[in-house]
Design a protein around this motif. Structure first.
Motif, PDB file in Angstrom:
ATOM      1  N   UNK A 762       0.841  -1.182   0.000  1.00 31.20           N
ATOM      2  CA  UNK A 762       0.000   0.000   0.000  1.00 31.20           C
ATOM      3  C   UNK A 762       0.883   1.241   0.000  1.00 31.20           C
ATOM      4  N   UNK A 763       0.557   2.169  -0.883  1.00 26.62           N
ATOM      5  CA  UNK A 763       1.249   3.453  -0.931  1.00 26.62           C
ATOM      6  C   UNK A 763       0.311   4.485  -0.312  1.00 26.62           C
ATOM      7  N   UNK A 764       0.667   4.968   0.879  1.00 27.18           N
ATOM      8  CA  UNK A 764      -0.190   5.874   1.633  1.00 27.18           C
ATOM      9  C   UNK A 764       0.149   7.315   1.286  1.00 27.18           C
ATOM     10  N   UNK A 765      -0.747   7.972   0.539  1.00 30.83           N
ATOM     11  CA  UNK A 765      -0.569   9.371   0.163  1.00 30.83           C
ATOM     12  C   UNK A 765      -1.513  10.274   0.946  1.00 30.83           C
ATOM     13  N   UNK A 766      -1.888   9.851   2.145  1.00 30.20           N
ATOM     14  CA  UNK A 766      -2.784  10.582   3.045  1.00 30.20           C
ATOM     15  C   UNK A 766      -4.209  10.604   2.501  1.00 30.20           C
ATOM     16  N   UNK A 770      -3.084   3.743  -2.551  1.00 30.92           N
ATOM     17  CA  UNK A 770      -3.036   2.855  -3.698  1.00 30.92           C
ATOM     18  C   UNK A 770      -2.622   1.473  -3.210  1.00 30.92           C
ATOM     19  N   UNK A 771      -3.347   0.477  -3.664  1.00 27.89           N
ATOM     20  CA  UNK A 771      -3.164  -0.877  -3.140  1.00 27.89           C
ATOM     21  C   UNK A 771      -2.896  -1.876  -4.261  1.00 27.89           C
ATOM     22  N   UNK A 772      -1.931  -2.755  -4.012  1.00 29.33           N
ATOM     23  CA  UNK A 772      -1.656  -3.869  -4.927  1.00 29.33           C
ATOM     24  C   UNK A 772      -1.563  -5.135  -4.098  1.00 29.33           C
ATOM     25  N   UNK A 773      -2.445  -6.091  -4.382  1.00 26.66           N
ATOM     26  CA  UNK A 773      -2.500  -7.352  -3.644  1.00 26.66           C
ATOM     27  C   UNK A 773      -2.274  -8.521  -4.589  1.00 26.66           C
ATOM     28  N   UNK A 774      -1.518  -9.490  -4.107  1.00 29.62           N
ATOM     29  CA  UNK A 774      -1.322 -10.743  -4.827  1.00 29.62           C
ATOM     30  C   UNK A 774      -1.868 -11.864  -3.960  1.00 29.62           C
ATOM     31  N   UNK A 775      -2.921 -12.519  -4.437  1.00 27.10           N
ATOM     32  CA  UNK A 775      -3.533 -13.613  -3.691  1.00 27.10           C
ATOM     33  C   UNK A 775      -3.267 -14.949  -4.360  1.00 27.10           C
ATOM     34  N   UNK A 776      -3.043 -15.970  -3.563  1.00 25.71           N
ATOM     35  CA  UNK A 776      -2.800 -17.322  -4.062  1.00 25.71           C
ATOM     36  C   UNK A 776      -3.912 -18.250  -3.590  1.00 25.71           C
ATOM     37  N   UNK A 777      -4.371 -19.117  -4.488  1.00 27.30           N
ATOM     38  CA  UNK A 777      -5.397 -20.094  -4.125  1.00 27.30           C
ATOM     39  C   UNK A 777      -4.749 -21.207  -3.310  1.00 27.30           C
ATOM     40  N   UNK A 778      -5.129 -21.289  -2.065  1.00 26.30           N
ATOM     41  CA  UNK A 778      -4.580 -22.316  -1.186  1.00 26.30           C
ATOM     42  C   UNK A 778      -5.501 -23.521  -1.094  1.00 26.30           C
ATOM     43  N   UNK A 811      -5.456  -4.404  -8.193  1.00 27.03           N
ATOM     44  CA  UNK A 811      -5.153  -3.014  -7.898  1.00 27.03           C
ATOM     45  C   UNK A 811      -6.412  -2.368  -7.326  1.00 27.03           C
ATOM     46  N   UNK A 812      -6.245  -1.471  -6.385  1.00 26.50           N
ATOM     47  CA  UNK A 812      -7.409  -0.802  -5.825  1.00 26.50           C
ATOM     48  C   UNK A 812      -7.034   0.477  -5.108  1.00 26.50           C
ATOM     49  N   UNK A 813      -8.054   1.242  -4.743  1.00 25.46           N
ATOM     50  CA  UNK A 813      -7.898   2.452  -3.945  1.00 25.46           C
ATOM     51  C   UNK A 813      -8.472   2.200  -2.564  1.00 25.46           C
ATOM     52  N   UNK A 814      -7.734   2.575  -1.542  1.00 27.24           N
ATOM     53  CA  UNK A 814      -8.205   2.390  -0.177  1.00 27.24           C
ATOM     54  C   UNK A 814      -8.005   0.961   0.303  1.00 27.24           C
ATOM     55  N   UNK A 815      -8.334   0.739   1.562  1.00 33.59           N
ATOM     56  CA  UNK A 815      -8.225  -0.598   2.138  1.00 33.59           C
ATOM     57  C   UNK A 815      -9.380  -1.469   1.651  1.00 33.59           C
ATOM     58  N   UNK A 816      -9.189  -2.780   1.588  1.00 29.71           N
ATOM     59  CA  UNK A 816     -10.273  -3.653   1.116  1.00 29.71           C
ATOM     60  C   UNK A 816     -11.441  -3.705   2.095  1.00 29.71           C
ATOM     61  N   UNK A 817     -11.187  -3.435   3.356  1.00 31.14           N
ATOM     62  CA  UNK A 817     -12.246  -3.390   4.375  1.00 31.14           C
ATOM     63  C   UNK A 817     -11.693  -2.723   5.621  1.00 31.14           C
TER      64      UNK A 817
END
Length: 817
Positions: A762-766, A770-778, A811-817
């Motif tokens: 996450x890049x916190x610009x106040x 900006x968020x980049x997540x990599x999820x793996x199917x477990x 990719x997303x803006x803000x936290x997922x929850x």
């Protein structure tokens, strides 16, 4: 994902972490002979007592020295600071390691340790442990100091009696009347830290009863008598008269002046008028807002006893109108009549019009392969009018035009993927406009055993604080070569915020008209999927008396940094039409369904969703966050077989199961063949009637404005009815024998919960994150083979066989929850 990236995840990262773990970063070799590195702080309470862990945590907040943190949990940050602090360490890279990755070492101080123990002991005294002691013990090993604070609370004192007194008779009378509201109560544990809350309560009570110049400094120090009974305390609170006087002055409100366009020199005042005791001063703009709206917003009236509560309420209500940039209320004592105070309400108008626009860019990974990802762009202009009808009504119009394209397919027929056009118009009235007199009628229903359908306090809150919302909107969505739809929305309802922690939203009247159009490819899918075909036609959602209730509550942050969030939503469509239709059939003896046309169905469904969030602030910059989300939707009525497609639940995407594409997981144990297709798996549409999802994240800083997260997602969706076209999709609580048509074993729902894990940056610009997540199917929603009762290992992915289809990029803006 390229093979090099897969190899990095599988082999390189574990090797690097292993090397870091095995490396011996000896920070103490840089210290002077008399210096010791603080390695550990801990609070130990050996006595058995209620709330021991909470008390230990509260004491830990008094540390005068904090232990150094680790970079990525493993690498000591003070080592990076010390190892790059030599006089010749002036290169940019070494400065970066010292100032960004590194952290100044915490050199142990014996004096600060003693002060910490004293602070802890004082705090225990305030909590009612009047005989408490805190003894620090030091342990030195290889120039690393570990400090243990042994807390000996001893017995806790309880309150025996609470006594209030003032030499001013009127103040003393009010103290005795209001003593039941005190934060000190007989029989409760003694907690001296509540005295600040008690002083605030007393001050508020006095100021609400006319004592406009009453201050907390006029409340004496708290007195305790612990000699009467063992481990009991009598509490004494005394309110003294103001300096130089024998009694407190009680004020009445004199003249109330209202300046609608205030300037310091007041040269722009052209006229004045008095309405309902309020003296308005007008400029050439006249009444900027309707006088009745202003009169309702101002809770103060001439001749009444001064009330701080009404004073604050007036300030808040004028600010909430939105048409004033600044609201100031000045108090001016009358020079002759000493018990009268005049009020001057000075208002500075806001801009009536506001034009805004935003440009959004997004990247969507639909295929888990780089050749099918989408880039989206949307332009969102809007306009706001803050006094639309002259009564502080807020009107907003927002337009949105967005597209999604597949950049790797420039020149091809499938370059354009999505076109989304929207127009929303909203009118918010600053007052409660009772819909058809509904709430007044409900409130007047005779009570039964002193119980009403709605309470007096709730009805009063609704009338005084609710704002009325009227909305209209239109959306056109086109997914090329797949389908498009037109969606028209009309709504009427209320929003209520009783406090800054709670919010209600109630919609009564609502009409939604969905008009879809399908292309050949999607028509083929409809023919193959009866469930989808039944839920995707032309539909109207009609609610005449009730459509939606939404409740949100946030808790205060506790001393341990815990915060909870609750959102509950109930939505019902078609209930009134269903009731009218049933009544008509009963009277006429027919058995018919009311329709707006031969092909337009009136949807009848009920939908409910609950979301719980929990956040624990581990340190000032590290947090553990969890979310639990459950939802269910059911159709009702003899002619409605399925919940409309747009109202069904799905999982996957940037804010849900992050290893799966949106609508790419489930329902149940069903696995959509399109989900792993390299051609068109961005055409996913799997939804269900029941949703269950749990998410967890651990958020931590990395350096500068870059932060990281480790997360896990668990969830799926199911159908309530058996769907032969999607075997395994039905919600079941136990295992079932193979179906004769599919030959597949049916598993209970908890076995069909998919699991994803991953990491994010996450890049916190106040203002933006900006968020980049990599999820793996477990763990998959179905085992690798389903002809028998599969063992648990058949559900989990083998980490050695990981491939591109097992990852999801978001990719997303803000936290997922």
């Amino acid at each position: 994902m390229p093979k090099i990236a897969v190899w990095t995840v599988k082999y390189a990262i574990p090797v690097i972490l292993l090397l870091v773990c095995c490396s011996s970063c000896n920070s103490t070799k840089f210290l002077e002979q008399s210096e010791y590195l603080l390695d550990k702080n801990q609070v130990l309470i050996k006595e058995k007592m209620e709330g021991r862990s909470d008390l230990a945590y509260e004491l830990s907040t008094f540390y005068r020295q904090g232990v150094n943190s680790n970079f990525f949990f493993l690498f000591p940050r003070e080592y990076a600071y010390l190892n790059n602090s030599a006089p010749n360490d002036t290169t940019g890279w070494k400065r970066f390691k010292r100032e960004t990755i590194g952290e100044p070492p915490t050199i142990y101080s014996d004096s600060l340790t003693s002060l910490t123990a004293q602070d802890m002991q004082t705090y225990l005294h305030y909590k009612g442990y009047l005989q408490a002691q805190v003894i620090p013990q030091r342990s030195l090993r290889k120039k690393k100091m570990q400090v243990s604070y042994y807390a000996l609370p001893g017995p806790r004192y309880y309150i025996d009696s609470v006594n209030f007194h003032s030499p001013d008779p009127e103040v003393d009378r009010l103290l005795q009347i209001d003593k039941e509201e005190s934060y000190f109560r007989s029989g409760e544990p003694l907690d001296l830290s509540r005295f600040s809350q008690e002083k605030t309560r007393i001050t508020s009570n006095m100021r609400n009863n006319g004592f406009a110049e009453f201050y907390q400094t006029q409340i004496g120090e708290l007195e305790l008598d612990t000699f009467q009974m063992q481990e009991k305390a009598n509490v004494y609170v005394t309110v003294y008269p103001p300096f130089g006087d024998t009694t407190h002055q009680q004020f009445y409100i004199g003249e109330i002046e209202v300046y609608l366009d205030y300037t310091i020199d007041k040269k722009n005042i052209l006229s004045d008028t008095t309405i309902a005791g309020l003296h308005f001063f007008l400029t050439e703009r006249g009444f900027i807002v309707n006088p009745s709206t202003l009169r309702k917003a101002i809770s103060l009236r001439p001749g009444e006893l001064f009330s701080q509560e009404n004073y604050n309420q007036t300030n808040d209500q004028l600010s909430e109108l939105g048409i004033f940039r600044f609201v100031r209320i000045k108090q001016e004592p009358d020079p002759i009549d000493k018990d009268v105070i005049h009020l001057s309400i000075q208002l500075t108008p806001n801009y009536l019009f506001e034009i805004n626009t935003s440009l959004e860019l997004n990247y969507t990974n639909r295929s888990n392969a780089l050749n099918n990802n989408l880039i989206g762009m949307s332009l969102n202009p809007g306009v706001v009018h803050r006094n639309f009808l002259g009564g502080a009504e807020l009107f907003s119009a927002n337009l949105s035009a967005g597209v999604e394209v597949a950049p790797q397919r420039i020149g091809g027929d499938d370059f354009w993927n999505t076109v989304d056009l929207r127009a929303d118009f909203d009118l918010n009235l600053p007052q409660f406009v009772d819909y058809l007199g509904l709430w007044r009628s409900i409130y007047r229903i005779p009570s039964f055993k002193d119980k009403r359908l709605i309470g007096r306090d709730f009805y009063r809150t609704l009338r005084n604080k609710a704002t009325t919302h009227i909305g209209a909107g239109y959306e056109y969505l086109l997914i090329f070569n797949w389908y498009s739809y037109d969606l028209l929305n009309l709504s009427y309802g209320y929003e209520v915020q009783p406090s800054r922690f709670e919010r209600y939203s109630i919609d009564h009247f609502a009409i939604n008209f969905l008009n879809p159009s399908t292309d050949t490819l999607f028509e083929f899918q409809l023919k193959e999927n009866g469930f989808l075909e039944r839920s995707f036609g032309q539909q109207v959602f009609i609610s005449l008396l009730f459509r939606n209730f939404d409740f949100t509550r946030r808790s205060k942050t506790t001393l341990r940094g815990r915060t909870t969030y609750l959102n509950a939503n109930i939505e019902i469509a078609g209930a009134e039409v269903y009731g009218i239709n049933q009544l008509y059939n009963e009277i006429s003896g027919e058995n018919s369904e009311f329709k707006l046309g031969s092909d337009i169905a009136i949807s009848q469904f009920a939908r409910s969703e609950l979301e719980l969030r929990y956040q624990k602030q581990v340190t000032t910059d590290q947090a553990f966050v969890a979310r639990f989300n459950i939802g269910a939707a059911v159709p009702f009525g003899a002619y409605t077989s399925d919940v409309p497609y747009v109202k069904q639940y799905f999982v996957g995407g940037a804010n849900s199961m992050r290893a799966w594409a949106p609508r790419g997981l489930g329902p149940g144990g069903f696995q959509d063949p399109l989900a792993n297709s390299a051609v068109n798996n961005f055409r996913l549409f799997q939804t269900g009637d029941f949703k269950l999802e749990m998410n967890m994240e651990y958020r931590f800083p990395i350096f500068l404005r870059i932060k990281g997260a480790i997360f896990a997602d668990v969830g799926n969706v199911w159908t309530f009815q058996e769907d032969l076209e999607r075997p395994g999709s039905q919600l079941k609580f136990g295992a079932a024998a193979p179906n004769s048509d599919s030959g597949l074993w049916y598993y209970p729902f908890y076995k069909q919960l998919a699991v994803a894990g991953g990491m994010g940056l996450r890049v916190d610009l106040s203002y933006f994150i900006f968020r980049f997540d990599v999820g793996a199917k477990l763990r998959n929603n179905a085992p690798s083979f389903r002809d028998t009762k599969a063992p648990e290992s058949a559900w989990w992915n083998d980490f050695r066989d990981i491939d591109t289809n097992d990852f999801g990029f978001n990719f997303g803006l803000g936290f997922p929850f």
